[in-house]
Write a protein that holds these residues in place. Structure first.
Motif, PDB file in Angstrom:
ATOM      1  N   TYR A  58      -5.938  10.323  -4.439  1.00 40.52           N
ATOM      2  CA  TYR A  58      -4.564  10.500  -3.936  1.00 40.52           C
ATOM      3  C   TYR A  58      -3.627   9.451  -4.546  1.00 40.52           C
ATOM      4  CZ  TYR A  58      -0.819  11.138  -0.477  1.00 40.52           C
ATOM      5  OH  TYR A  58       0.383  11.370   0.147  1.00 40.52           O
TER       6      TYR A  58
ATOM      7  N   GLU B 254      11.023   2.009  -9.624  1.00 39.85           N
ATOM      8  CA  GLU B 254       9.994   1.019  -9.948  1.00 39.85           C
ATOM      9  C   GLU B 254       8.668   1.742 -10.173  1.00 39.85           C
ATOM     10  OE1 GLU B 254       9.271  -1.787  -6.762  1.00 39.85           O
ATOM     11  OE2 GLU B 254       9.337  -3.430  -8.214  1.00 39.85           O
TER      12      GLU B 254
ATOM     13  N   TYR C 137       0.826  -1.205   0.000  1.00 40.25           N
ATOM     14  CA  TYR C 137       0.000   0.000   0.000  1.00 40.25           C
ATOM     15  C   TYR C 137       0.864   1.260   0.000  1.00 40.25           C
ATOM     16  CZ  TYR C 137      -3.971   2.927   1.627  1.00 40.25           C
ATOM     17  OH  TYR C 137      -4.957   3.864   1.768  1.00 40.25           O
ATOM     18  N   LYS C 138       1.950   1.247   0.782  1.00 39.84           N
ATOM     19  CA  LYS C 138       2.820   2.434   0.918  1.00 39.84           C
ATOM     20  C   LYS C 138       4.285   2.059   0.678  1.00 39.84           C
ATOM     21  CE  LYS C 138      -0.634   4.942   1.708  1.00 39.84           C
ATOM     22  NZ  LYS C 138      -1.066   5.993   0.789  1.00 39.84           N
ATOM     23  N   PRO C 139       4.605   1.604  -0.536  1.00 39.79           N
ATOM     24  CA  PRO C 139       5.969   1.093  -0.773  1.00 39.79           C
ATOM     25  C   PRO C 139       7.043   2.169  -0.753  1.00 39.79           C
ATOM     26  CG  PRO C 139       4.724   1.124  -2.815  1.00 39.79           C
ATOM     27  CD  PRO C 139       3.765   1.501  -1.721  1.00 39.79           C
ATOM     28  N   LEU C 140       6.659   3.445  -0.748  1.00 44.14           N
ATOM     29  CA  LEU C 140       7.683   4.487  -0.656  1.00 44.14           C
ATOM     30  C   LEU C 140       7.846   4.925   0.798  1.00 44.14           C
ATOM     31  CD1 LEU C 140       8.153   7.559  -2.988  1.00 44.14           C
ATOM     32  CD2 LEU C 140       8.850   7.511  -0.625  1.00 44.14           C
ATOM     33  N   GLN C 141       6.741   5.337   1.426  1.00 41.86           N
ATOM     34  CA  GLN C 141       6.843   5.811   2.797  1.00 41.86           C
ATOM     35  C   GLN C 141       7.247   4.680   3.745  1.00 41.86           C
ATOM     36  OE1 GLN C 141       6.591   9.078   3.950  1.00 41.86           O
ATOM     37  NE2 GLN C 141       6.703   9.544   1.772  1.00 41.86           N
TER      38      GLN C 141
ATOM     39  N   HIS D 282       8.165  16.111  -4.340  1.00 48.61           N
ATOM     40  CA  HIS D 282       9.066  15.065  -3.848  1.00 48.61           C
ATOM     41  C   HIS D 282      10.291  14.997  -4.774  1.00 48.61           C
ATOM     42  CE1 HIS D 282      10.538  10.933  -3.140  1.00 48.61           C
ATOM     43  NE2 HIS D 282      10.002  11.055  -1.945  1.00 48.61           N
TER      44      HIS D 282
ATOM     45  N   VAL E  11      -4.574  10.326   6.515  1.00 48.63           N
ATOM     46  CA  VAL E  11      -3.644   9.518   7.319  1.00 48.63           C
ATOM     47  C   VAL E  11      -2.298   9.438   6.604  1.00 48.63           C
ATOM     48  CG1 VAL E  11      -3.214   7.216   8.278  1.00 48.63           C
ATOM     49  CG2 VAL E  11      -5.515   8.193   8.363  1.00 48.63           C
ATOM     50  N   SER E  12      -2.333   9.188   5.287  1.00 48.85           N
ATOM     51  CA  SER E  12      -1.096   9.080   4.502  1.00 48.85           C
ATOM     52  C   SER E  12      -0.301  10.374   4.577  1.00 48.85           C
ATOM     53  CB  SER E  12      -1.407   8.779   3.040  1.00 48.85           C
ATOM     54  OG  SER E  12      -2.094   7.562   2.932  1.00 48.85           O
TER      55      SER E  12
ATOM     56  N   GLY F  21      -1.451   7.577  -3.553  1.00 55.17           N
ATOM     57  CA  GLY F  21      -0.050   7.844  -3.212  1.00 55.17           C
ATOM     58  C   GLY F  21       0.614   6.701  -2.469  1.00 55.17           C
ATOM     59  N   HIS F  22       1.918   6.608  -2.689  1.00 53.01           N
ATOM     60  CA  HIS F  22       2.703   5.570  -2.018  1.00 53.01           C
ATOM     61  C   HIS F  22       3.489   6.123  -0.841  1.00 53.01           C
ATOM     62  CE1 HIS F  22       2.485   3.375  -6.066  1.00 53.01           C
ATOM     63  NE2 HIS F  22       1.564   2.946  -5.248  1.00 53.01           N
TER      64      HIS F  22
ATOM     65  N   TYR G 129       3.405  11.323   5.915  1.00 55.53           N
ATOM     66  CA  TYR G 129       4.278  11.582   4.765  1.00 55.53           C
ATOM     67  C   TYR G 129       5.520  12.375   5.158  1.00 55.53           C
ATOM     68  CZ  TYR G 129       5.812  13.439   0.250  1.00 55.53           C
ATOM     69  OH  TYR G 129       6.557  13.776  -0.848  1.00 55.53           O
ATOM     70  N   ARG G 130       6.689  11.917   4.711  1.00 52.32           N
ATOM     71  CA  ARG G 130       7.928  12.686   4.875  1.00 52.32           C
ATOM     72  C   ARG G 130       8.622  12.749   3.522  1.00 52.32           C
ATOM     73  NH1 ARG G 130       5.443  13.030   8.607  1.00 52.32           N
ATOM     74  NH2 ARG G 130       5.847  12.757  10.808  1.00 52.32           N
TER      75      ARG G 130
ATOM     76  N   TYR H 191       0.795   5.752  -8.168  1.00 50.87           N
ATOM     77  CA  TYR H 191       0.536   4.759  -9.212  1.00 50.87           C
ATOM     78  C   TYR H 191       0.651   5.379 -10.605  1.00 50.87           C
ATOM     79  CZ  TYR H 191      -1.337   1.282  -5.945  1.00 50.87           C
ATOM     80  OH  TYR H 191      -1.491   0.345  -4.954  1.00 50.87           O
TER      81      TYR H 191
ATOM     82  N   LYS I 138       4.776   1.525 -10.487  1.00 56.24           N
ATOM     83  CA  LYS I 138       3.753   0.577 -10.047  1.00 56.24           C
ATOM     84  C   LYS I 138       2.425   0.927 -10.676  1.00 56.24           C
ATOM     85  CE  LYS I 138       6.550   0.311  -6.112  1.00 56.24           C
ATOM     86  NZ  LYS I 138       7.432   1.490  -6.166  1.00 56.24           N
TER      87      LYS I 138
ATOM     88  N   ARG J  48      11.821  10.659   2.790  1.00 56.60           N
ATOM     89  CA  ARG J  48      11.828   9.220   2.500  1.00 56.60           C
ATOM     90  C   ARG J  48      11.842   9.024   0.990  1.00 56.60           C
ATOM     91  NH1 ARG J  48       7.159   8.384   6.331  1.00 56.60           N
ATOM     92  NH2 ARG J  48       8.121   8.618   8.373  1.00 56.60           N
ATOM     93  N   LEU J  49      12.770   8.183   0.539  1.00 52.91           N
ATOM     94  CA  LEU J  49      12.935   7.983  -0.905  1.00 52.91           C
ATOM     95  C   LEU J  49      12.569   6.555  -1.293  1.00 52.91           C
ATOM     96  CD1 LEU J  49      16.364   9.799  -1.423  1.00 52.91           C
ATOM     97  CD2 LEU J  49      14.063  10.720  -1.795  1.00 52.91           C
ATOM     98  N   ALA J  50      12.117   6.415  -2.533  1.00 56.95           N
ATOM     99  CA  ALA J  50      11.876   5.084  -3.078  1.00 56.95           C
ATOM    100  C   ALA J  50      13.230   4.479  -3.445  1.00 56.95           C
ATOM    101  CB  ALA J  50      10.992   5.179  -4.310  1.00 56.95           C
ATOM    102  N   PRO J  51      13.352   3.145  -3.368  1.00 54.28           N
ATOM    103  CA  PRO J  51      14.635   2.535  -3.732  1.00 54.28           C
ATOM    104  C   PRO J  51      14.965   2.788  -5.201  1.00 54.28           C
ATOM    105  CG  PRO J  51      12.943   0.857  -3.345  1.00 54.28           C
ATOM    106  CD  PRO J  51      12.366   2.161  -2.924  1.00 54.28           C
TER     107      PRO J  51
END
Lengths: 235, 294
Positions: free
Chosen positions: B291, B163, A158-162, B231, B92-93, B293-294, B97-98, B261, B165, B101-104
């Motif tokens: 949203y 990646e 659901y939240k693969p980044l955060q 971001h 909530v997300s 959002g990931h 949220y920060r 997404y 998604k 924080r980065l995606a791999p």
């Protein structure tokens, strides 16, 4: 012979158990609506596909195709109820002391094997037990862990980044989805076995999950019982 | 069964049970049993019947309320409930949220072959050479600023292998090159809610909270929240897997980001608008999460 009422399941456990049934059903159902959009999993042994989840006739029969948006809506609504219900259940077990009836101990595995042999009618006696036998203890503890696993793998998708750290811990996004899927299959298998066991255990057992109580013999048998009673015939 | 055999069986059962004394999970864990006072069978039966009647009535009523309450809930009520849940989940997300924080990111060896998925908004004849980008909602002006691809390419170039998604459930590792949207917004300043001078790097709350993006034919449009589009891994991309974008992947300029997404990664951007109002979103209007959002 004197009888007495035994309190089998507390009110909280009964409500949490029965509320979980529609919640888990909706999670699995909406999960199927979502999975349809990218139905890639199958059982393969040495590269040969034995079964593909899920065959088109199955989808058509249930009317699943083209309902991804609805599936996501339901999944992300019921996820809260499912997670909160599960959390209350675990906290209640811990706080009430009822975990004593559910957790296995290291010796449980041997006794669970004997329960399985008994169910398969290979041995004649059940090992001594409390409310649940040791096979039940292992199964019920596992199913709680599966619930936690579904929430954790679900969050990772659901939240693969955060929650990138969690997703990586589970082997990455693709693996997390795979794990989430197979936990669902395990839930379905648990459900099937559970239903069969409940059907075999009989009415009084089922009734106790609704009422909380069962009628038992008041005195423990001091002597070898005569055959009809030891067979468990109850009116 | 002959009498002797029965006895033998009983002895075996008896021994079996004996050998387990002290090796019982219930006694090891000190499980308690709760039993009522001994009564005669008829009384027990009567009391059980009373309890059954009460419990099955309550349980049955609860089940009926649950099932029929859900089935007969007006479609609009149900839709609003689920849409509001999306909005609640969004809050909530955003609370958690920060931007740090980065995606791999992945090594070049993990890049996968391109996959085309959807031509909405980019299916018509299109002259790449005549393309321009309209930008609205800029600080200090009311009309659209018109930019060319060279204007975009003049901004700092950023590359990433991330990646992508798809909301359908698949994912693909793609190499992107382009301009960080935050670099774009630092050059072309968005409006603020109170008319003060925008500080894109520092004071986010003052910026108008949304960005609307659409294709030149307005066939596809998406809405973004400001934190996600600023971001560091959200790009206005002009290259994919080491080559200029192909038309089916959104040439000449598209969004690329692991923060949402693929349905949010608009291809062939025709117009960008900074706005205080929550923008329309193509897929949100079909029941998907705005949203996403990931």
């Amino acid at each position: 012979m004197k009888k007495q009422l035994e309190r089998k399941h507390s009110l909280a456990i009964r409500w949490l158990h029965w509320v979980n049934f529609p919640l888990l059903t909706m999670m699995i159902w909406s999960g199927m609506l979502i999975y349809w959009a990218n139905a890639v999993y199958s059982i393969r042994i040495f590269g040969t596909e034995f079964f593909h989840f899920s065959p088109p006739w199955f989808y058509e029969f249930l009317g699943i195709p083209y309902r991804l948006a609805e599936g996501l809506q339901l999944h992300f609504f019921f996820m809260w109820l499912f997670a909160v219900n599960g959390l209350i259940y675990v906290v209640y077990l811990a706080a009430s002391g009822e975990w004593r009836a559910i957790l296995p101990v290291p010796g449980s595995f041997g006794r669970a094997v004997r329960v399985a042999l008994y169910d398969a009618k290979i041995v004649k006696t059940l090992p001594p037990q409390g409310k649940y036998n040791d096979a039940q203890r292992i199964a019920y503890t596992l199913v709680i862990l599966m619930g936690a696993g579904s929430v954790i793998t679900g969050l990772a998708i659901y939240k693969p980044l955060q929650l990138a750290w969690l997703t990586s811990l589970l082997g990455g996004y693709e693996w997390a989805r795979w794990e989430h899927f197979w936990l669902t299959i395990l839930f379905v298998l648990f459900f099937v076995v559970h239903i069969i066991q409940v059907a075999m255990a009989g009415w009084a057992n089922f009734r106790s999950m609704v009422t909380g109580y069962d009628v038992v013999d008041a005195e423990p048998d001091a002597t070898v019982p005569d055959l009809p009673e030891s067979e468990g015939v109850r009116v | 069964m002959k009498k002797e055999e029965v006895l033998l069986e009983k002895v075996r059962e008896f021994n079996d049970t004996e050998s387990d004394e002290g090796e019982n999970t219930a006694t090891i864990l000190n499980e308690k049993k709760e039993v009522g006072p001994p009564v005669d069978a008829a009384t027990a039966k009567r009391e059980m019947l009373a309890r059954s009647r009460r419990s099955f009535l309550v349980g049955g009523a609860a089940a009926l309320v649950g099932v029929f309450g859900w089935r007969w809930m007006p479609a609009e009520t149900k839709y609003n409930l689920l849409r509001r849940t999306f909005e609640f989940n969004e809050k909530v997300s955003q609370f958690f949220y920060r931007p740090s924080r980065l995606a791999p990111e992945f090594p070049p060896g993990r890049i996968l072959p391109r996959r085309v998925n959807g031509m909405i908004g980019i299916d018509k004849e299109f002259d790449q050479s005549a393309w321009t980008l309209g930008v609205g909602g800029l600080y200090g002006r009311t009309d659209d600023l018109v930019l060319t691809l060279d204007d975009i390419k003049a901004l700092p170039r950023t590359e990433m292998i991330t990646e992508l998604k798809c909301i359908e459930g698949w994912s693909i590792i793609v190499q992107w090159a382009g301009v960080r949207f935050s670099d774009f917004a630092a050059k072309y300043l968005p409006n603020t809610i109170d008319g003060s001078r925008p500080d894109v790097a520092g004071y986010l709350e003052k910026l108008v909270p949304y960005v609307s993006l659409s294709t030149p034919d307005n066939g596809y449009f998406v809405g973004w929240d400001m934190p996600s589009i600023l971001h560091p891994q959200t790009l206005l991309a002009y290259e994919m897997n080491g080559a200029p974008l192909l038309p089916e992947h959104g040439a000449p300029l598209r969004l690329a980001s692991p923060t949402k997404y693929g349905i949010k990664l608009l291809k062939r951007i025709g117009r960008i608008e900074f706005t205080a109002e929550r923008p329309r979103d193509y897929w949100a209007e079909s029941g998907y999460d705005w949203y996403s959002g990931h």
